[in-house]
Write a protein that holds these residues in place. Structure first.
Motif, short mmCIF file in Angstrom:
data_model
loop_
_atom_site.label_atom_id
_atom_site.label_comp_id
_atom_site.label_asym_id
_atom_site.label_seq_id
_atom_site.Cartn_x
_atom_site.Cartn_y
_atom_site.Cartn_z
N GLN A 145 0.82 -1.22 0.00
CA GLN A 145 0.00 0.00 0.00
C GLN A 145 0.85 1.27 0.00
O GLN A 145 0.32 2.36 0.19
CB GLN A 145 -0.93 -0.01 1.22
CG GLN A 145 -2.02 -1.07 1.13
CD GLN A 145 -2.90 -1.07 2.37
OE1 GLN A 145 -2.45 -1.44 3.46
NE2 GLN A 145 -4.15 -0.67 2.21
N VAL A 147 2.21 3.93 -1.92
CA VAL A 147 1.81 4.38 -3.26
C VAL A 147 2.74 5.48 -3.78
O VAL A 147 3.41 5.32 -4.80
CB VAL A 147 0.35 4.88 -3.25
CG1 VAL A 147 -0.07 5.35 -4.63
CG2 VAL A 147 -0.57 3.77 -2.75
N THR A 187 2.53 0.71 -11.15
CA THR A 187 1.72 -0.34 -10.51
C THR A 187 0.25 -0.09 -10.82
O THR A 187 -0.18 1.05 -11.05
CB THR A 187 1.92 -0.34 -8.98
OG1 THR A 187 1.64 0.96 -8.47
CG2 THR A 187 3.33 -0.74 -8.60
N ARG A 189 -3.40 -0.61 -8.97
CA ARG A 189 -3.85 -0.76 -7.60
C ARG A 189 -5.38 -0.75 -7.57
O ARG A 189 -6.04 -0.08 -8.37
CB ARG A 189 -3.30 0.35 -6.71
CG ARG A 189 -1.78 0.34 -6.65
CD ARG A 189 -1.21 1.48 -5.84
NE ARG A 189 0.25 1.42 -5.82
CZ ARG A 189 0.96 0.75 -4.93
NH1 ARG A 189 0.33 0.05 -3.98
NH2 ARG A 189 2.28 0.74 -4.98
N PHE A 197 -5.89 0.53 -2.40
CA PHE A 197 -4.56 1.01 -2.78
C PHE A 197 -3.51 -0.11 -2.81
O PHE A 197 -2.33 0.17 -2.99
CB PHE A 197 -4.06 2.15 -1.87
CG PHE A 197 -5.02 3.30 -1.79
CD1 PHE A 197 -5.24 4.10 -2.89
CD2 PHE A 197 -5.71 3.57 -0.62
CE1 PHE A 197 -6.14 5.15 -2.82
CE2 PHE A 197 -6.61 4.60 -0.54
CZ PHE A 197 -6.82 5.41 -1.65
N SER A 198 -3.92 -1.34 -2.60
CA SER A 198 -2.95 -2.44 -2.63
C SER A 198 -2.77 -2.89 -4.07
O SER A 198 -3.71 -2.90 -4.87
CB SER A 198 -3.44 -3.60 -1.77
OG SER A 198 -2.59 -4.73 -1.98
N SER A 199 -1.54 -3.26 -4.40
CA SER A 199 -1.24 -3.78 -5.75
C SER A 199 -1.22 -5.31 -5.75
O SER A 199 -0.75 -5.92 -6.73
CB SER A 199 0.10 -3.23 -6.22
OG SER A 199 1.14 -3.62 -5.34
N ARG A 204 2.41 -5.12 -12.07
CA ARG A 204 3.54 -4.29 -11.64
C ARG A 204 4.56 -4.26 -12.76
O ARG A 204 4.76 -5.26 -13.44
CB ARG A 204 4.22 -4.87 -10.40
CG ARG A 204 3.36 -4.91 -9.16
CD ARG A 204 4.12 -5.59 -8.05
NE ARG A 204 3.50 -5.39 -6.74
CZ ARG A 204 4.18 -5.36 -5.61
NH1 ARG A 204 5.49 -5.53 -5.62
NH2 ARG A 204 3.57 -5.19 -4.46
#
Length: 1880
Positions: A145, A147, A187, A189, A197-199, A204
């Motif tokens: 997360q 960013v 990335t 997300r 907001f996590s990838s 990636r």
């Protein structure tokens, strides 16, 4: 005539041109104090604006009104820590500002996404309706997360893209901080779900090595199918330069399989700076290119950009990345394992967005290039695009806060509007947003947000300004009468309705008018021609407006017909005019479509404009007017009344009788033109065109306009042939009231009752009077013959008109000439004197007097140009013997001669002497030339040299007084006096111009208004001033002189035989000023004593100055800046307060107390004199309000002075009463004994106490005198030094500061102590030529090997680990590496950064404060060299000048005092160990040095110049030569001067006297085995002596004067050594302390022993005051130098900021929180490592000679700088060194400067990686052509060879080095360099 603005209500709304333009509407703006804005986001549909700022988020309405605000910082954080809850988890956390890094709007979720720099760049969600409401914030965010970039200088860009069922966030960012190494550059997300907001599980951009792929992102965009990212970075591994790229991914690609990037380039430009996506094109701004191009805008068609990416994708999918030519055109980038493959040909179409099996990420190798469409002056920081009506508009923001609007028309761009939006110098942010309506633009800078209209059409009030603006969004809507966008013009689609500037459009205008004007009495039709008139509907119409009058318009094509208004609707004509101009507008409803002016004329008013020719005025006017002669009327109709002729207008081309030529008129005088006064004359005039009057009889009159009278004469008409006739005026006598020689009188003719005939031109007759201006016979006969004047003897003889004189009274011959005056009456025997003879009857013309004049029997030649008929003859006398005398005789032919009563005498003037014989160069000296018979001739002029000397009248027989003028230079000047053309010269005693007097001190600087205070003025050359004055300029409402004196004539005329009058106390000046002066007395050449002038009450002093002849010096300039101040006069109170009239009683022994006000404001105690009678009351104390004095012990005698203030009475004790005699005797004896005992004890005590008091007072006086002396000396020395520095500054403007060129500077810094050629090529022996090629190849391979970071670090660490590798070796190898890697400074900086990090890790476990303290390792020497490279430009531009001025100031001060050539000690120094602690008598001398072709030969060579050189008489000959060379070659760098040891000094005395001077010769004095060096005093060389520098002779040959060789074998050794030469010891000023015993034993005389005893008692430390004087004199220059080094007024050098940031980073990395340690690191790395070196050794920077004494002074200043950099408290005590005591007061101030410098550097904007790299790349070229790089590699290889085995072992132990085969490559180098055979 200017058009008048009509008052009609319609036209007030229509004719906007008549009104001032309204100001443009003020733009909306939002700002927040003390807040820096970062990003801007716009909510589509809502129009709400969001501003991301440091520590704040703002929500604004579309009009920029604040709606909500959220606080986001500061927070406790550290970029080195992951987000934490417990502060203990991150001990290095500090309160950190939270800059906004990313601000986006998610339209689907109605959320605002905000990411800051803190907490590793995590993001949060906020509500769009209220930004303060947090929707999501990660409590414990994970790595996935993180960013945004966690450093504010690293950009982060992002997009919210719509995927099926969800929104995704695409984020791209650069590399920042050590914890960001695992965050990929790009990335994908998720925005929803449990971990927004996590990838995790999304795409990636995987990177193999972040160091090679540190992308710097510029912008991100999306269209319907793809997302685009614009960035810049280095190319692939093999490419070192930065390039610009555009990357693309499919919007639905959540795994980044579709990632493709291609390089883009704008031809000739630098890197991409900003970008924007418009439909069909990518607009990109590029930086200026290396070739000097300006910043530019390029447009990349989106089809071409996508095509380039598709080509790269296709090659990588289907052809392994290779194009048709076999070259690699596409590859898989970012160091991943994937490779381009060969898939089926339809793979690109089958997988348009890639898949798991397709290669990724793809990078195209072929750049997409475009030409610039526009270039600007300033760098572009923001781009936005807009497409409307098929046109593309670009908005560009630059780094100076300006917004430029650009119309992109094809391949060209045109700026049509620029405006300042942000504060000047504040860059516009890349977030340049257009609102959803396309009407407004939001502009963001760091301080404010502005709302700017996209198109400002309404601000253009008329068609012309609308089209001239060339705004593609604006056009002129004709029928609406306003500038509008096309969509707002209702009929824009129809022709000629909406006019656009980028088409061939023209504003509607009235092209022609028919007729162009009309008579006001007639109403008729006017036709207007208006091309391009728009077509109206059937029920619409145009109408015409003549001012307020409307009439319907009839339109036929471009022609419009209107009817003019009737006469009663028109305004009256303005007075004095014949027409009126009204605005004519073609109207549609209330809109003026086209406007012009229309004139209505009045013929009846035309004839009144020219009374002398009414007919000509009528028919010749602009209008169609006709003249009716009989009725004298000007009419506009076609004909005059019936039966009357008509003279038609000149514009009527179809008739014959037209124009002014047909008017009845008087053409001129038929005779006579000249009319004598008093004689009856009859005038006749020629007339023409009188037939127009017909045959009706009429009377005529002539009119003459005499002065004060208009005379009418009856006249008659005589008709002749055709249309010509004559008018005869009645005969008349004329006698004007004023007698004049000639009087022109205007004349005209009238017919009938005042009907005036035209005059064809100005007519006049001339009346003349013979009696005026002809007072005698000769002048009468010389008058113009046509006048008929004769000399008439009838009655009173006079000049009369011939017929007025009886026939027998006319005199044909004139009387004898009469001589009234002759000037002058004396002249020189040589003749040539202009003699003026005045009288009467002196000839009728010059021919009569040409040979008619004799003077004293000698002929005198008249001058034709100066002759005045009959009245004056000016003739030039002929030579005659001295003493000839006689009258003047004028003999006109046929008449007896006229003889003067005065006699003329030829006399010989003689000049005898001058007084004074010298004066200042500025002039103003009153020069008295004494002689005999000086009153010779009338035209006497004096000259001193070539300068005139204005004579003060009168000239006396024995004296001429004149005032000298300024002279260019001092020297002798011969005095000449011209008596007419005869010259007399005083050669025996020439006048000597001396140097102008200089004033260096004047005190006191205050006086009472009453004046009279003694002012002592010190200076030089004061005895040459004849009458020095102290003057004051006064201004007042009624300025009156002091003491009520009358104002005399400012320039009184003296008379012969009387003494010169004393100068006036006060004289008036121009402008109402009054100048009051007092005469100063010249005490000596260095001292003036003046009394302050009195100033009247009410007058205000404006300027106080010294007038030294022509030299005027303000008091402030003489007193060191202290203005002269006048104080009110003191006021005394009566002593007897009860009754001021009674005498004041004084008791002897009492002190008198006088009270008053302002007693000491303008005087000191020592100057006050108090008198009581004829005695003096000794003043003891003087204060502001009291004066205490001790009266005389006895009553003084009274005086009869009128200035008595008080009467005094002395009181005496009353007599004692009677007492018995015996008792008196006994009591007396007892008292005597007692008194004697007490008196003895008292005397003993008093003697002791007085002795102690005297000693104490003596010490106090000595200390006070010492303090005063030091202060005076400082002021005087500082004044001299500033004068010298002013001269130096003017010299520097011509020659410049002698900076070393960069090559020499770098080599001296890199290799100190190696001379000027540290790297010398190896001398090649026989057979070496064949080895050169392989050796060069080997060294080139070594150079390539050094480019490997692993090899270089291994080499450095291995060498430093060897025990035999000394500190000197380390410095030498570090400098060799600096030289070899100079062309790759980015690489060298990277190495330095790595080594500094290692060094910090080493010291942090020992004592961190010791890091960088000494140069013990190679990294410290590398750091020194790196700083020297990076700060060279700063030295030249900023710090070099004050440092050079300090050096020159020190040299000047040292040279002003004696310097011992043997011991090296000097009188003027800052270093106590170098102080000459003896009093040495010396005298300054000025030698005239011969420079030029004759300097070495004859002194009389014409091309030789004399240059003054200042020396001392105690200087040795070598010291003199050094000073002479310094002053002769002051503009020449030291390396280009001849050597002092190659020249001899030759003293020239006369033409033949040449003496070569030397330090030692046969005349040297040797006594007791001590030989004294020869000085100028020894040779008795006088002041002003002439010397020359000649080549030294060696064995009969001259030693070469050529400049020093490029590589000398050694340094120059001083000529004199303090050693023994065969038992003889040398000495100069003082002998060395070690004295032979024999010398002491031989001292026998009592005087010598007394002198030695006194010398032993003397305190040598008393001379330490010289250090104080030197320090005070140099203080300004020391301050200026420190200020230049430690000031951040200019931008901080980027290298300093980079280094300090690196040290801060290292301290944070190792947990060092002690600010003292960081202070020490910065001090050790910059100030002590670089600046102290520059202060101590200026020869590293400048091409100068630094003597030992200057070096010693610089050492003290450098030590002061070192002490200022320490953090410990600066304490001094009695045992402190003198050098520390000198600057004890200044060091705390310098410490504050250092602290402030560090603080300012810390607060300045950070140096980005790209800025540092570009600066280093520019510096790399400075040494690119260095000739010694191969020599450096050769020497470096010698060190490698010395530890070859150890280096090979270290390389073989490293696994990475093994893979790179570094050991093998080094062995290959060894084989080539050493010519060894190897099997590698």
């Amino acid at each position: 005539m200017t058009p008048r603005c009509p008052l009609g209500p319609r036209l007030l709304r229509v004719l906007l041109l008549c009104l001032p333009l309204p100001p443009p509407p003020r733009a909306h703006r939002f700002s927040a104090p003390n807040t820096t804005f970062n990003h801007l986001a716009l909510a589509p549909g809502r129009g709400t604006l969001y501003v991301g700022a440091v520590n704040r988020l703002f929500q604004l309405s579309p009009e920029l009104r604040l709606q909500a605000v959220a606080v986001t910082g500061p927070v406790f954080d550290s970029p080195d820590c992951v987000p934490f809850r417990d502060p203990a988890d991150c001990p290095q956390a500090r309160l950190t500002d939270n800059s906004n890094q990313l601000l986006l709007v998610s339209g689907r979720a109605q959320e605002l996404l905000a990411c800051g720099q803190v907490r590793q760049g995590v993001c949060e969600k906020r509500g769009l309706e209220d930004v303060a409401r947090v929707l999501y914030q990660a409590e414990d965010p994970g790595d996935g997360q993180f960013v945004a970039a966690n450093a504010p200088g690293v950009a982060t860009v992002g997009l919210v893209v719509a995927a099926p069922g969800r929104d995704l966030l695409l984020v791209a960012r650069g590399l920042a901080g050590k914890l960001s190494g695992g965050v990929p550059p790009l990335t994908v997300r998720q925005l929803a779900g449990p971990q927004p907001f996590s990838s995790e599980g999304l795409g990636r951009l995987v990177v193999g090595d972040f160091a090679d792929y540190n992308n710097s992102y510029v912008a991100a965009f999306a269209d319907a199918r793809s997302a685009y990212f614009v960035f810049r970075r280095r190319g692939a591994r093999a490419q070192a330069e930065y390039r610009s790229y555009v990357a693309r991914v499919c919007l639905g690609d959540a795994n980044l399989y579709s990632y493709v990037e291609v390089p883009v380039a704008c031809r000739g430009q630098g890197l991409i700076q900003a970008a924007s996506l418009t439909p069909g094109a990518l607009l990109a701004a590029f930086a200026a290119g290396p070739g000097g191009t300006r910043p530019a805008l390029c447009a990349f068609p989106l089809a071409e950009l996508d095509g380039s990416m598709e080509r790269a994708r296709r090659l990588c999918y289907t052809a392994g990345g290779r194009g048709p030519s076999g070259l690699e055109e596409a590859t898989v980038e970012y160091g991943v394992t994937s490779r381009c493959v060969t898939l089926p040909a339809d793979s690109p179409e089958s997988y348009p967005c890639g898949d798991e099996h397709t290669p990724s990420p793809i990078a195209g190798r072929q750049p997409l290039e475009a030409k610039p469409v526009l270039q600007l002056e300033q760098p572009i920081s923001a781009v936005a695009g807009l497409q409307t009506d098929g046109h593309t508009i670009a908005f560009l923001g630059d780094t100076q806060g300006q917004l430029h609007k650009v119309f992109l028309n094809g391949s060209q761009g045109q700026v049509y509007h620029s405006q300042q939006v942000g504060p000047p110098g504040s860059a516009i942010s890349p977030d340049l947003l257009v609102d959803s309506s396309g009407h407004h633009l939001y502009v963001l800078t760091a301080q404010q947000v502005d709302r700017v209209p996209v198109a400002a059409c309404p601000q253009f009030p008329d068609c012309t300004s609308c089209l001239q603006a060339r705004d593609p969004l604006c056009g002129w809507c004709v029928l609406q009468g306003r500038c509008t966008p096309k969509g707002q013009c209702g009929r824009a689609a129809q022709a000629s309705q909406w006019l656009w500037s980028h088409e061939d459009s023209h504003c509607p205008r009235v092209q022609s008018l028919l007729p162009a004007h009309r008579p006001r009495q007639e109403q008729g039709q006017v036709t207007l021609s208006v091309p391009g008139l728009p077509t109206l509907a059937m029920d619409e119409y145009f109408h015409c407006a003549f001012g307020d009058y409307d009439s319907l318009a009839h339109v036929e094509g471009p022609h419009v017909a209107c009817v003019t208004p009737p006469e009663d609707e028109l305004p009256r004509n303005p007075p004095g005019t014949d027409h009126i101009i009204l605005p004519l507008a073609l109207m549609f409803e209330d809109v003026a479509v086209a406007t012009t002016n229309f004139s209505f004329y009045d013929c009846s008013a035309v004839q009144a404009l020219e009374a002398a020719a009414p007919c000509r005025a009528c028919v010749g006017s602009l209008w169609r007017c006709h003249w009716c002669p009989r009725s004298s009327r000007c009419v506009s109709a076609g004909h005059c009344p019936e039966g009357e002729d008509t003279v038609y207008s000149a514009q009527q081309v179809d008739v014959q009788v037209r124009g002014p030529a047909a008017c009845p008129r008087v053409e001129g005088l038929a005779g006579p033109l000249l009319v004598p006064v008093g004689w009856e004359s009859r005038l006749a005039l020629r007339v023409r065109n009188l037939q127009h009057f017909g045959s009706l009889p009429a009377s005529y009159h002539c009119w003459l306009e005499l002065p004060g009278e208009l005379r009418r004469l009856p006249a008659s008409l005589e008709e002749t042939a055709g249309d010509v006739g004559l008018i005869h005026c009645q005969a008349q006598q004329f006698r004007p009231s004023m007698a004049q020689p000639e009087l022109p009188v205007p004349i005209y003719v009238t017919r009938g009752k005042g009907q005036r005939l035209d005059n064809a031109h100005t007519l006049h007759v001339t009346l003349y009077d013979c009696a005026v201006d002809h007072p005698d016979c000769s002048r009468c006969q010389a008058a113009n013959g046509s006048l008929g004047c004769v000399w008439c003897s009838h009655g009173q003889p006079a000049c009369r008109y011939g017929p007025l004189c009886p026939p027998g009274a006319v005199e044909l011959l004139c009387p004898t000439p009469s001589i009234d005056t002759v000037e002058p009456l004396t002249g020189p025997p040589e003749g040539g004197l202009a003699l003026t003879i005045q009288g009467s009857n002196l000839g009728r013309d010059f021919a009569e007097v040409r040979d008619a004049v004799k003077v004293a029997g000698r002929p005198c030649s008249p001058e034709p140009s100066l002759y005045r008929t009959s009245a004056r003859i000016v003739c030039v006398t002929a030579p005659a013997p001295n003493g000839t005398t006689g009258p003047i005789q004028v003999a006109i032919k046929n008449r007896p001669p006229g003889i003067s009563t005065q006699h003329f005498t030829y006399q010989d003037p003689i000049l005898l002497s001058l007084s004074p014989q010298w004066g200042p160069q500025a002039g103003g000296t009153e020069l008295t030339i004494l002689g005999r018979r000086l009153q010779t001739g009338g035209n006497i002029s004096a000259f001193v040299g070539e300068q005139p000397c204005p004579i003060q009248e009168p000239v006396c027989p024995e004296a001429i007084v004149c005032h000298t003028m300024p002279q260019a230079s001092p020297g002798e000047a011969v005095v000449r006096v011209l008596f007419g053309h005869a010259e007399r010269t005083l050669r025996t005693s020439p006048f000597q111009y001396t140097a102008n007097p200089q004033l260096v001190a004047a005190e006191p600087s205050v006086s009472f208004r009453g004046g009279g205070r003694l002012v002592r003025v010190r200076g030089t050359g004061l005895d040459v001033v004849q009458q020095p004055l102290l003057s004051v300029w006064l201004e007042a409402a009624a300025a009156v002189p002091a003491r009520g004196a009358q104002l005399p004539d400012p320039s009184p005329r003296r008379s012969c035989g009387t003494p010169a009058a004393a100068p006036q106390a006060c004289i008036p000046l121009e402008g109402g000023l009054l100048q009051c002066s007092t005469v100063c007395s010249v005490n000596s050449s260095s001292l003036l004593v003046c009394h302050s002038p009195a100033v009247p009450d009410g007058a205000r002093p404006r300027r106080v100055f010294f007038a030294l002849d022509n030299v005027h010096i303000d008091f402030a300039s003489a007193s060191g800046g202290q203005d002269f101040l006048y104080q009110p006069n003191p006021r005394l109170a009566p002593l007897s307060r009860e009754d001021p009239t009674r005498p004041y009683r004084v008791k002897p022994g009492n002190v008198l107390d006088v009270e008053g006000q302002g007693l000491n404001l303008g005087i000191s105690k020592e100057e006050v004199r108090v008198h009581i009678g004829d005695g003096e009351c000794l003043v003891k104390t003087l204060t502001l309000t009291h004066l205490y004095c001790e009266p005389p012990p006895r009553a003084p005698q009274p005086t009869n002075g009128s200035g008595t203030l008080l009467q005094f009475v002395y009181e005496t004790e009353p007599a004692l009463s009677a007492f018995p005699v015996a008792a008196q005797v006994g009591l007396g004896m007892g008292a005597a004994v007692l008194i004697a005992a007490v008196l003895l004890l008292s005397l003993m005590y008093r003697h002791k106490s007085k002795q102690a008091l005297r000693d104490y007072q003596k010490v106090l006086v000595q200390l006070e005198n010492l303090e005063i002396g030091v202060g005076d000396q400082c002021r005087k020395e500082f004044t001299d030094l500033m004068t010298e520095m002013t001269d130096l500054s003017s010299d520097l403007e011509a020659s410049g500061i002698p900076f070393l060129d960069y090559h020499t500077y770098a080599e001296r810094v890199f290799f100190p102590g190696h001379g000027s050629c540290p790297l010398q090529p190896t001398l090649e022996g026989p057979g070496e030529e064949a080895r050169r090629v392989p050796v060069r190849q080997g060294l080139t391979q070594l150079s390539n090997l050094l480019n490997s970071k692993l090899f270089l670090l291994t080499l450095i660490r291995t060498l430093e680990g060897q025990p035999g590798f000394s500190q000197r070796d380390r410095c030498h190898v570090a400098s060799l590496l600096s030289l070899v890697l100079h062309g790759k400074l980015e690489y060298l900086t990277d190495i330095l950064r790595t080594l500094l990090s290692d060094l910090a890790a080493h010291y942090v476990h020992r004592n961190p404060k010791l890091m960088l303290r000494r140069t013990e390792t190679m990294v410290e020497k590398l750091l020194t060299n790196w700083l020297s490279i990076c700060l060279y430009a700063f030295l030249k531009e900023v710090a070099g000048e004050p440092l050079y001025l300090l050096l020159r100031a020190i040299q000047y001060q040292v040279d002003k005092g004696p310097v011992d050539a043997v011991t090296g000690k000097a009188k003027r120094t800052l270093n106590d160990s170098r102080l000459l602690r003896e009093d040495v008598d010396f005298r300054p001398l000025t030698l005239m040095v011969l420079v030029g072709p004759g300097a070495g030969g004859a002194a009389g060579s014409s091309a030789t110049q004399r240059v003054p050189a200042r020396v001392l008489d105690t200087d040795t000959i070598t010291q003199v030569k050094e000073k002479v060379l310094d002053q002769v070659y002051k503009g020449t760098p030291f390396s280009q001067r001849p050597s002092v040891h190659a020249l001899d000094l030759e003293w020239r005395s006369g033409l033949a006297g040449h003496l070569t001077l030397s330090d030692e010769d046969l005349t040297s004095v040797t006594q007791n085995r001590w030989k004294r060096l020869n000085t100028l005093q020894h040779y008795k060389v006088p002041d002003g002596a002439t010397v020359g520098l000649i080549p030294q002779l060696h064995n009969g040959r001259a030693v070469s004067q050529s400049l020093a060789q490029s590589c000398p074998l050694g340094e120059n050794v001083p000529m004199l050594e303090d050693g023994e030469e065969g038992g003889v010891r040398l000495w100069h000023l003082v002998k060395a302390t070690e004295e032979p015993e024999g010398a002491k034993a031989r001292r026998s005389s009592l005087r010598e022993r007394d002198r030695e005893r006194a010398r032993a008692k003397a305190i040598p430390e008393i001379y330490l005051t010289r250090l104080l004087s030197m320090k005070g004199t140099l203080q300004k220059f020391v301050d200026d130098t420190f200020q230049a080094i430690l000031s951040v007024n200019r931008p901080v050098p980027i290298a300093v900021k980079y280094l300090f940031d690196l040290l801060d980073e290292l301290a944070g990395k190792h947990g060092i929180e002690d600010p003292e340690t960081l202070h020490i690191w910065k001090t050790n790395s910059l100030l002590l490592r670089f600046w102290v070196n520059a202060l101590k050794k200026p020869q590293l920077i400048f091409d100068v000679r630094v003597s030992d004494n200057v070096d010693a002074v610089l050492a003290v200043i450098a030590q002061t700088f070192i002490d200022s950099c320490t953090v410990s408290e600066h304490k001094v005590g009695r045992d402190s060194p003198v050098n520390k005591l000198l600057y004890a007061r200044e060091i705390p101030r310098y410490k504050q400067m250092v602290e402030r410098y560090y603080s300012d550097v810390r607060q300045s904007s950070a140096a980005s990686y790209q800025e540092m790299n570009s600066a280093l790349a520019e510096l790399s070229g400075n040494y690119a052509s260095a000739p010694h790089c191969l020599e450096a590699l050769q020497e470096l290889y010698e060190h490698v060879h010395r530890y070859h085995d150890q280096i090979i072992s270290a390389l073989e132990e490293d696994p990475v080095a093994q893979k790179m085969q570094l050991a093998c490559r080094l062995q290959q180098v060894a084989a080539l360099v050493e010519n060894k055979v190897t099997d590698l």
